[in-house]
Write an enzyme that holds these catalytic residues in place. Structure first.
Site, PDB file in Angstrom:
ATOM      1  N   SER A  66       5.851  -2.800 -12.214  1.00  0.00           N
ATOM      2  CA  SER A  66       5.084  -1.599 -12.536  1.00  0.00           C
ATOM      3  C   SER A  66       5.962  -0.475 -13.074  1.00  0.00           C
ATOM      4  O   SER A  66       7.187  -0.498 -12.965  1.00  0.00           O
ATOM      5  CB  SER A  66       4.359  -1.111 -11.275  1.00  0.00           C
ATOM      6  OG  SER A  66       3.793  -2.190 -10.573  1.00  0.00           O
TER       7      SER A  66
HETATM    8  N1  SAH Z   1       5.526  -4.628  -6.554  1.00  0.00           N
HETATM    9  C1  SAH Z   1       5.975  -5.139  -7.841  1.00  0.00           C
HETATM   10  C2  SAH Z   1       4.810  -5.339  -8.778  1.00  0.00           C
HETATM   11  C3  SAH Z   1       4.513  -6.774  -8.974  1.00  0.00           C
HETATM   12  S1  SAH Z   1       3.078  -7.088  -9.955  1.00  0.00           S
HETATM   13  C4  SAH Z   1       7.018  -4.197  -8.420  1.00  0.00           C
HETATM   14  O1  SAH Z   1       7.710  -3.568  -7.659  1.00  0.00           O
HETATM   15  O2  SAH Z   1       7.133  -4.097  -9.629  1.00  0.00           O
HETATM   16  C5  SAH Z   1       1.945  -7.639  -8.727  1.00  0.00           C
HETATM   17  C6  SAH Z   1       2.313  -8.887  -8.002  1.00  0.00           C
HETATM   18  O3  SAH Z   1       1.217  -9.207  -7.153  1.00  0.00           O
HETATM   19  C7  SAH Z   1       2.526 -10.109  -8.892  1.00  0.00           C
HETATM   20  O4  SAH Z   1       3.814 -10.607  -8.680  1.00  0.00           O
HETATM   21  C8  SAH Z   1       1.461 -11.090  -8.415  1.00  0.00           C
HETATM   22  O5  SAH Z   1       1.887 -12.445  -8.415  1.00  0.00           O
HETATM   23  C9  SAH Z   1       1.203 -10.610  -7.000  1.00  0.00           C
HETATM   24  N2  SAH Z   1      -0.105 -11.007  -6.438  1.00  0.00           N
HETATM   25  C10 SAH Z   1      -1.306 -11.104  -7.057  1.00  0.00           C
HETATM   26  N3  SAH Z   1      -2.247 -11.512  -6.190  1.00  0.00           N
HETATM   27  C11 SAH Z   1      -1.632 -11.672  -4.976  1.00  0.00           C
HETATM   28  C12 SAH Z   1      -2.084 -12.085  -3.686  1.00  0.00           C
HETATM   29  N4  SAH Z   1      -3.362 -12.417  -3.435  1.00  0.00           N
HETATM   30  N5  SAH Z   1      -1.178 -12.131  -2.690  1.00  0.00           N
HETATM   31  C13 SAH Z   1       0.126 -11.813  -2.903  1.00  0.00           C
HETATM   32  N6  SAH Z   1       0.607 -11.429  -4.106  1.00  0.00           N
HETATM   33  C14 SAH Z   1      -0.263 -11.359  -5.136  1.00  0.00           C
END
Ligand code: SAH
Length: 219
Positions: A66
């Protein structure tokens, strides 16, 4: 224009600290965490040159890390003092978890893709942050074995906050989550009151990757 303390820019501010200030973040602990965590360790090598830009960056598995100023704004809404036990849902490459490690006493994060979870573990360990607990699984179920949490931040979009979280967050605890359709979400701050998630305020608009429950996964 008059001087607004939160908008003041210091000459020595690292770029992502300056970006967070521009986004309205004034909490010194958050700004210090942004200065302390090297984002280039939490993006794919191909994108390292963009790590200091306040933009989302693609990671693997079709996911995205993000925008740092948005992460900073969401984390500031958790109002952490450093004593808390926190859950992040959606680890990705671990950047937000690394910031949380500087802001809370105990950090748990859950990721549905095992390969992202192991990459996040490596990235966190490379920064000496291996006390973050990275779990693999479906975060829409929360993380009952480590509940209750003082605060939860969700890094992926859903039509609603998984209701089960109300049972896994302490009374008065906070949940920050992007809520809405695939193309646009409202980032909403909730507080748990009498065992219910109550919306407290709207933080900003955003566009996150979807929160995918295990039942819907096709991989
Ligand atoms: N927190 C991260 C953002 C990652 S994007 C950062 O610091 O940049 C969001 C993430 O959520 C993705 O990696 C995706 O695989 C994960 N995600 C989506 N659905 C999910 C679920 N049901 N349980 C756990 N992770 C999930």
């Amino acid at each position: 224009m008059g001087h607004t303390p939160g908008m003041r820019r210091r000459r020595s501010d690292p770029p992502l600290v300056a970006a967070a200030r521009r986004g309205g973040v004034t909490d010194r602990r958050i700004l210090a965490a942004l200065a302390a965590v090297p984002r280039e360790r939490f993006v794919p090598p191909l994108h390292r040159a963009e790590a200091d830009l306040d933009r989302p960056i693609p990671i693997t598995e079709g996911q995205t890390t993000s925008q740092p100023s948005l992460i900073a704004l969401m984390l500031s809404a958790l109002e952490l003092t450093g004593e808390e036990k926190v859950l992040e849902i959606g680890t990705g490459y671990g950047y937000q978890a690394a910031l949380l490690a500087h802001l809370a006493a105990e950090v748990h994060t859950i990721e549905r893709f095992p390969r992202l979870a192991s990459r996040a573990r490596e990235n966190l360990a490379a920064c000496g942050l291996d006390r973050v607990h990275v779990a693999v699984g479906d975060g829409t179920r929360g993380l009952p074995e480590h509940a209750p949490f003082d605060a939860v931040v969700i890094a992926a979009a859903a039509a609603e906050v998984p209701p089960v979280l109300a049972e896994q967050v302490v009374e008065g605890g906070r949940v920050v989550a992007p809520v809405g359709s695939t193309g646009h979400q409202d980032v909403v701050v909730y507080a748990v009151r009498d065992g219910q998630l109550v919306p407290v305020r709207h933080l900003t608009g955003a566009r996150f990757v979807p929160l995918v429950p295990e039942d819907d996964a096709e991989d």
